[in-house]
Enzyme design. Structure first.
Site, PDB file in Angstrom:
ATOM      1  CE  LYS A  21      -0.363  -0.201   5.018  1.00  0.00           C
ATOM      2  NZ  LYS A  21      -1.257  -0.716   6.228  1.00  0.00           N
ATOM      3  NE  ARG A  57      -6.797   0.170  11.008  1.00  0.00           N
ATOM      4  CZ  ARG A  57      -5.609  -0.121  10.318  1.00  0.00           C
ATOM      5  NH1 ARG A  57      -4.749   0.887  10.679  1.00  0.00           N
ATOM      6  NH2 ARG A  57      -5.086  -1.522  10.038  1.00  0.00           N
ATOM      7  CE1 TYR A 105      11.477  32.263   5.128  1.00  0.00           C
ATOM      8  CE2 TYR A 105      11.886  29.848   4.873  1.00  0.00           C
ATOM      9  CZ  TYR A 105      11.459  31.098   4.214  1.00  0.00           C
ATOM     10  OH  TYR A 105      11.387  31.116   2.862  1.00  0.00           O
ATOM     11  CG  MET A 160       9.038  24.085  -0.109  1.00  0.00           C
ATOM     12  SD  MET A 160       8.305  25.053  -1.331  1.00  0.00           S
ATOM     13  CE  MET A 160       7.071  25.693  -0.460  1.00  0.00           C
TER      14      MET A 160
END
Ligand SMILES: *Cc1c(COP(=O)(O)O)cnc(C)c1O
Length: 368
Positions: A35, A134, A254, A302
């Site tokens: 998956k 679940r 940043y 980023m």
């Protein structure tokens, strides 16, 4: 030259992990869980590697994943869809040739209705909920099914399965409780193969029924919090894009969240959160240069990360110099731990801007 880093995927290590798991759980068989595009490593490549190792069962999570992968597989390899059948997806599932994991009486009814309308027998897997709340039939639906087996008319039940909530914590008493409940349900389906364990379950000290559904351990992640017996499958190597020396008191990145307390050398590498390198590793994670740990300083941007390389000998520091992000000094699980997450999340988030290098598995077609 054009990518921020090289992601090396070692398919021989993946194959070796598959063999290790087979030995670990024998005589149970090992299914490959592919998956999320094979935990980010490429479902088709992973599947081919596993099939070459003799793997005969594959699991994806979504019908869309099955649609993409099925044409890459030999016709007779069963491909199961863990998340089951969404209302209206029945015909598409049959057309794809995927085998749904039936998680509720409603899903069973819709699959049986399709079988009846086509006058065919359709294969399905039954998943029962043994305590995780679940997916899978809850206790009352299991009881209803056992009381009225005609609900399964037209469905060939290939497997009964359930999923462990705490398999990565071998000492947790929930494991034994789930095993107990699962075996009780399976008694109602005599002769049908049973599957309970994932990677963690494969390392719980007991029998493994008929089929183990292995994901993370195959991909090199630790199956539990003990020492990791698996071979590393991924390595991530960046290169220094720029170096600078900054005076004491200078701030970095940043928000200027890091301030150097001495004259420092800062290396910038072209990997960032857009590549799946977690932003929470700002001022927290690390990389390795020439085998030396270098801390991330400042925020993860980023497209870049800044590292304090002040203590690294100058001969290892130049534009283009190698920087290890995942490798022999810093495992996948170590990165995950620094980020407060699990290896699964780091793997499945690995970005698409990396140059991907595949180390092929040894060809065994002639050996068999
Ligand atoms: C993802 C998944 C697996 C594989 O789990 P790992 O811990 O990666 O081995 C097995 N079974 C089910 C139901 C899953 O959702």
């Amino acid at each position: 030259m054009t990518a921020g880093a090289i992601l090396t995927i070692d398919f021989e290590a993946l194959a070796a992990n598959y063999r290790l798991l087979c030995r670990q759980v024998a005589p149970a068989q090992v299914a490959g869980v592919v998956k999320a595009d094979g935990y980010g490593l490429g479902a088709a490549h992973v599947a081919r590697t596993l099939l070459d190792q003799g793997c005969r069962h594959l699991f994806v999570a979504l019908l869309g994943e099955a649609r993409t992968l099925k044409p890459e597989l030999p016709q007779d390899v069963p491909l199961y869809v863990l998340n089951g059948l969404m209302p209206g997806a029945e015909a598409e599932c049959a057309a794809i040739g995927a085998i749904p994991v039936l998680n509720s009486l409603d899903q069973i009814a819709r699959w049986a209705a399709l079988a009846a309308s086509r006058n065919e027998v359709l294969p399905g897997v039954l998943q029962v909920d043994t305590g995780m709340s679940r997916m899978g039939l809850p206790a009352d639906e299991i009881a209803a099914l056992l009381a009225d087996p005609s609900l399964l008319a037209g469905i060939e039940v290939r497997l009964v399965m359930s999923h462990l909530a705490c398999a990565d914590e071998p000492a947790d008493p929930a494991n034994a409780e789930q095993v107990r409940r699962f075996e009780a349900v399976c008694a109602g389906f005599p002769g049908v193969p049973r599957s309970l364990d994932n990677s963690g379950g494969a390392f719980l000290g007991r029998g493994h029924l008929d089929l183990v559904r292995a994901g993370i351990a195959m991909y090199g992640g630790a199956p539990n919090d003990g020492p990791n017996p698996m071979h590393a499958v991924v390595a991530l190597d960046a290169r220094i894009a720029q170096l600078r020396t900054i005076p004491v008191g200078t701030r970095v990145g940043y928000g200027l969240t890091h301030q150097v307390l001495r004259e420092s050398r800062i290396a910038t590498i072209p990997v960032g959160y857009a590549d799946g390198w977690p932003r929470c590793l700002g001022n927290r994670g690390s990389a390795f240069v020439a085998g030396m740990r270098v801390p991330v300083v400042g925020r993860v941007s980023m497209d870049s990360i800044t590292l304090d390389v002040t203590d690294v000998p100058a001969e290892h520091l130049y534009p283009g110099a190698p920087v290890e992000l995942i490798g022999p000094h810093q495992t996948l699980d170590a990165v995950a731990a620094d980020a407060g997450t699990i290896s699964y999340e780091i793997l499945t988030q690995l970005g698409h801007r990396y140059e991907r290098v595949h180390v092929p598995a040894h060809d065994r077609s002639t050996a068999r």
